[in-house]
Design a protein around this motif. Structure first.
Motif, PDB file in Angstrom:
ATOM      1  N   PRO A   3      15.479  -9.432 -15.288  1.00 52.50           N
ATOM      2  CA  PRO A   3      14.978  -8.088 -15.598  1.00 52.50           C
ATOM      3  C   PRO A   3      16.118  -7.069 -15.582  1.00 52.50           C
ATOM      4  CG  PRO A   3      13.579  -9.170 -13.990  1.00 52.50           C
ATOM      5  CD  PRO A   3      14.797 -10.021 -14.137  1.00 52.50           C
ATOM      6  N   PRO A   4      16.124  -6.144 -16.529  1.00 53.37           N
ATOM      7  CA  PRO A   4      17.218  -5.170 -16.605  1.00 53.37           C
ATOM      8  C   PRO A   4      17.203  -4.191 -15.440  1.00 53.37           C
ATOM      9  CG  PRO A   4      15.470  -4.595 -18.129  1.00 53.37           C
ATOM     10  CD  PRO A   4      15.109  -5.942 -17.575  1.00 53.37           C
ATOM     11  N   VAL A   5      18.376  -3.818 -14.982  1.00 54.10           N
ATOM     12  CA  VAL A   5      18.528  -2.801 -13.944  1.00 54.10           C
ATOM     13  C   VAL A   5      19.656  -1.865 -14.352  1.00 54.10           C
ATOM     14  CG1 VAL A   5      17.738  -4.321 -12.095  1.00 54.10           C
ATOM     15  CG2 VAL A   5      20.172  -4.197 -12.625  1.00 54.10           C
ATOM     16  N   PHE A  35      11.811  -9.762  -7.624  1.00 52.80           N
ATOM     17  CA  PHE A  35      11.565  -8.676  -8.555  1.00 52.80           C
ATOM     18  C   PHE A  35      11.266  -9.146  -9.975  1.00 52.80           C
ATOM     19  CE2 PHE A  35      13.158  -6.325  -5.041  1.00 52.80           C
ATOM     20  CZ  PHE A  35      12.526  -5.091  -5.134  1.00 52.80           C
ATOM     21  N   ARG A  36      11.112 -10.433 -10.187  1.00 48.37           N
ATOM     22  CA  ARG A  36      10.535 -10.903 -11.446  1.00 48.37           C
ATOM     23  C   ARG A  36       9.012 -10.861 -11.379  1.00 48.37           C
ATOM     24  NH1 ARG A  36      10.979 -16.001 -13.033  1.00 48.37           N
ATOM     25  NH2 ARG A  36      10.604 -15.392 -15.192  1.00 48.37           N
ATOM     26  N   ASN A  37       8.476 -10.656 -10.199  1.00 46.84           N
ATOM     27  CA  ASN A  37       7.030 -10.566 -10.026  1.00 46.84           C
ATOM     28  C   ASN A  37       6.629  -9.090 -10.012  1.00 46.84           C
ATOM     29  OD1 ASN A  37       4.345 -10.419  -8.565  1.00 46.84           O
ATOM     30  ND2 ASN A  37       4.635 -12.652  -8.648  1.00 46.84           N
ATOM     31  N   ALA A  41       9.224  -7.987   1.088  1.00 48.29           N
ATOM     32  CA  ALA A  41       9.713  -7.283  -0.089  1.00 48.29           C
ATOM     33  C   ALA A  41      10.235  -8.235  -1.163  1.00 48.29           C
ATOM     34  CB  ALA A  41      10.815  -6.303   0.313  1.00 48.29           C
ATOM     35  N   ASP A  42      10.287  -9.529  -0.868  1.00 53.36           N
ATOM     36  CA  ASP A  42      10.841 -10.493  -1.817  1.00 53.36           C
ATOM     37  C   ASP A  42       9.873 -11.614  -2.173  1.00 53.36           C
ATOM     38  OD1 ASP A  42      13.471  -9.259  -1.773  1.00 53.36           O
ATOM     39  OD2 ASP A  42      13.664 -10.085   0.242  1.00 53.36           O
ATOM     40  N   ASP A  43       8.883 -11.855  -1.333  1.00 52.66           N
ATOM     41  CA  ASP A  43       7.970 -12.968  -1.532  1.00 52.66           C
ATOM     42  C   ASP A  43       6.619 -12.448  -2.025  1.00 52.66           C
ATOM     43  OD1 ASP A  43       6.247 -15.126  -1.387  1.00 52.66           O
ATOM     44  OD2 ASP A  43       7.028 -15.851   0.530  1.00 52.66           O
ATOM     45  N   PRO A  44       6.328 -12.553  -3.324  1.00 50.35           N
ATOM     46  CA  PRO A  44       5.064 -11.998  -3.845  1.00 50.35           C
ATOM     47  C   PRO A  44       3.836 -12.668  -3.270  1.00 50.35           C
ATOM     48  CG  PRO A  44       6.209 -13.282  -5.533  1.00 50.35           C
ATOM     49  CD  PRO A  44       7.151 -13.139  -4.389  1.00 50.35           C
ATOM     50  N   ARG A  45       3.934 -13.968  -2.919  1.00 50.85           N
ATOM     51  CA  ARG A  45       2.783 -14.646  -2.329  1.00 50.85           C
ATOM     52  C   ARG A  45       2.448 -14.048  -0.956  1.00 50.85           C
ATOM     53  NH1 ARG A  45       3.568 -16.032  -7.101  1.00 50.85           N
ATOM     54  NH2 ARG A  45       3.826 -18.204  -7.755  1.00 50.85           N
ATOM     55  N   VAL A  95       4.441  -2.503  -5.812  1.00 50.43           N
ATOM     56  CA  VAL A  95       4.283  -2.034  -4.440  1.00 50.43           C
ATOM     57  C   VAL A  95       5.519  -1.290  -3.960  1.00 50.43           C
ATOM     58  CG1 VAL A  95       4.038  -2.763  -2.033  1.00 50.43           C
ATOM     59  CG2 VAL A  95       2.579  -3.762  -3.802  1.00 50.43           C
ATOM     60  N   TRP A  96       6.702  -1.897  -4.106  1.00 42.85           N
ATOM     61  CA  TRP A  96       7.897  -1.336  -3.479  1.00 42.85           C
ATOM     62  C   TRP A  96       8.623  -0.303  -4.320  1.00 42.85           C
ATOM     63  CZ3 TRP A  96       7.411  -2.003   1.311  1.00 42.85           C
ATOM     64  CH2 TRP A  96       6.883  -3.188   1.838  1.00 42.85           C
ATOM     65  N   VAL A  97       8.526  -0.401  -5.640  1.00 44.08           N
ATOM     66  CA  VAL A  97       9.227   0.559  -6.498  1.00 44.08           C
ATOM     67  C   VAL A  97       8.285   1.683  -6.937  1.00 44.08           C
ATOM     68  CG1 VAL A  97      10.568   0.882  -8.603  1.00 44.08           C
ATOM     69  CG2 VAL A  97      10.793  -1.242  -7.308  1.00 44.08           C
ATOM     70  N   VAL A  98       7.159   1.306  -7.572  1.00 43.74           N
ATOM     71  CA  VAL A  98       6.257   2.321  -8.112  1.00 43.74           C
ATOM     72  C   VAL A  98       5.498   3.048  -6.992  1.00 43.74           C
ATOM     73  CG1 VAL A  98       4.284   2.731  -9.631  1.00 43.74           C
ATOM     74  CG2 VAL A  98       6.006   1.037 -10.261  1.00 43.74           C
ATOM     75  N   TRP A  99       4.887   2.264  -6.070  1.00 40.59           N
ATOM     76  CA  TRP A  99       4.062   2.890  -5.027  1.00 40.59           C
ATOM     77  C   TRP A  99       4.917   3.484  -3.918  1.00 40.59           C
ATOM     78  CZ3 TRP A  99       2.920   1.502   0.197  1.00 40.59           C
ATOM     79  CH2 TRP A  99       1.841   2.203   0.756  1.00 40.59           C
ATOM     80  N   TRP A 100       5.737   2.668  -3.273  1.00 35.58           N
ATOM     81  CA  TRP A 100       6.511   3.146  -2.124  1.00 35.58           C
ATOM     82  C   TRP A 100       7.641   4.091  -2.541  1.00 35.58           C
ATOM     83  CZ3 TRP A 100       5.980   4.016   2.704  1.00 35.58           C
ATOM     84  CH2 TRP A 100       7.087   4.191   3.540  1.00 35.58           C
TER      85      TRP A 100
END
Length: 472
Positions: A392-394, A123-125, A196-200, A131-136
């Motif tokens: 990143p803040p949560v 989630f630094r990427n 969900a964890d590997d941006p590549r 994809v997973w937060v904004v879109w999904w």
């Protein structure tokens, strides 16, 4: 005269399901008290100070009570008036449509670029967050809460439309079964891999998905591919039927949420019925594998020598078969108690769309806390996608009312589903009593779905076993 007790005269299948429903809260009571959560990444829970069995039984009872209340509404003219109510609003211009399409392509290109060039750590990427937060987590919810803009925003369709097609005839025997396989395959990949964890890996998957959709459109045509094969487009189309706004040839149609699901043609054939059930199931399974119950079961099964991948696959396919089988069983009950010669498939085509309301309610409940908890990360990482902050803040602990909203949304989705099924029954069957009786099976199945959904939403999340490092 048959002097057996009334219950003993019920069909064996109906008695079996009732026993199963009664056993659900007993089995799930092993968790002792209900704990509400928003997302695994947040790691926080809120206790609901009632026994789990009572909480689940109350939720299931609420859905049953909504069926009883709907049963009092027997005026076909009134039901039809509710479902036909609507207004037509002006449609957006061509320039706005073009802008939305360009935005979709730009977001896809940016996501792939950041996925490859940004930090490799979850989630630094910004690609992972987008994809997973904004879109999904966010955009998908807008599809059924507002309206389906995906046909315009869809970057895969926009790119496919730029390439000439040979328009080969699509094999009718395949129907929409490829979209069912595609839906199950996408969620399977998300569950067992580090997608969900590997941006590549995420970026590579997006590139691969683009190539497949463009190739399919070249062979069969854009309209055929995205209406019959592409699982994402078909899922959005169904969610859009729940929404209050829909784009038509005359403009933007305003209607009451969920009412379009009772119309004929929303699901056509066993393949489309299976897709609707799959849409509900995949979100349920995604939540189930993050529960302590699954962790215990999977550990025990693997402990006797079954490979982890086989354990997950058997559970995944077995669960889908169970969901699909329960629905088809309910259609048999509809024929029996509705005293109709309408085929089980024809009944399923009209009743299955009601499950979309359940899927919508569960999806937003499953992702609401996840979305709210990570919005600060989206803002911080999005401001500098190639050099984001190390931490990143949560939002570590969301207010308790968020959990209340999650549970309410699950129940609201089921209430709407009950009404949609009620309206469909009165469209299909001429007799009032037969229309009500035809809903017995689907209502029992909805009660079971409700209790399962509530249990998952109110169960603390744990890391799925044997998926360390993001894969089996």
């Amino acid at each position: 005269m048959d002097r057996r007790p009334a219950v003993s005269r019920w069909p064996l299948g109906l008695r079996a399901l009732l026993v199963g429903l009664a056993a659900v809260p007993v089995l799930l009571a092993l968790s002792e008290t209900a704990l509400a959560h928003a997302a695994a990444l947040r790691g926080s829970t809120t206790t609901v100070d009632v026994p789990t069995w009572l909480f689940l039984a109350t939720g299931g009872g609420a859905v049953g009570a909504s069926f009883l209340l709907a049963s009092f509404v027997t005026d076909r003219t009134f039901i039809r008036a509710i479902h036909e109510w609507g207004r037509t609003l002006p449609a957006p211009g061509h320039l706005l449509t073009l802008g939305v399409r360009l935005l979709g392509v730009g977001l896809l290109a940016g996501t792939v670029a950041v996925g490859y060039l940004g930090p490799p750590t979850g989630f630094r990427n910004f690609a992972v967050l987008l994809v997973w937060v904004v879109w999904w987590g966010g955009y998908v919810a807008s599809t059924y809460l507002i309206g389906n803009m995906w046909p315009t925003l869809n970057p895969f369709r926009t790119l496919a439309g730029l390439v000439p097609s040979v328009e080969r005839p699509y094999p009718d025997r395949l129907g929409t079964w490829p979209s069912v396989v595609g839906l199950l395959g996408l969620i399977w990949l998300e569950v067992i891999s580090p997608l969900a964890d590997d941006p590549r890996l995420l970026a590579s998957t997006l590139v691969g998905y683009t190539l497949v959709t463009v190739a399919g459109s070249v062979v069969y045509g854009t309209e055929t591919w995205f209406s019959r094969v592409d699982p994402i487009a078909r899922a959005f189309a169904l969610f859009g039927r729940f929404a209050p706004f829909e784009r038509t040839t005359e403009g933007i149609e305003l209607r009451l949420p969920g009412t379009a699901l009772s119309e004929a043609g929303v699901a056509d054939g066993r393949d489309e019925v299976a897709f609707v059930v799959g849409l509900l199931y995949v979100t349920t399974f995604d939540g189930f594998v993050a529960t302590g119950l699954w962790s215990d079961v999977a550990t025990a099964v693997v402990g006797v020598g079954v490979p982890p991948l086989a354990t997950y696959l058997l559970a995944y396919l077995g669960g889908f078969a169970l969901f699909l089988g329960a629905f088809w069983w309910s259609m048999g009950i509809a024929r029996q108690y509705g005293k109709t010669y309408i085929t089980r498939t024809a009944l399923a085509e009209r009743f299955a769309p009601s499950l979309v309301a359940i899927a919508a309610g569960y999806h937003v409940a499953h992702n609401l806390g996840f979305l709210l908890g990570l919005l600060p990360s989206v803002t911080a990482v999005g401001a500098a996608p190639l050099s984001p902050p190390q931490q990143p803040p949560v939002v570590a602990a969301l207010p308790g009312w968020v959990s209340g909203i999650e549970l309410t949304l699950v129940l609201v989705g089921h209430f709407v589903a009950v009404w949609v099924a009620h309206a469909a029954a009165y469209e299909l069957l001429p007799g009032r009593l037969e229309a009500i009786k035809s809903q017995y099976g689907i209502t029992l199945v909805m009660v079971a779905y409700t209790m399962i959904s509530l249990w998952i939403v109110t169960t603390p999340t744990v890391a799925p076993p044997f998926l360390g490092g993001g894969g089996v």
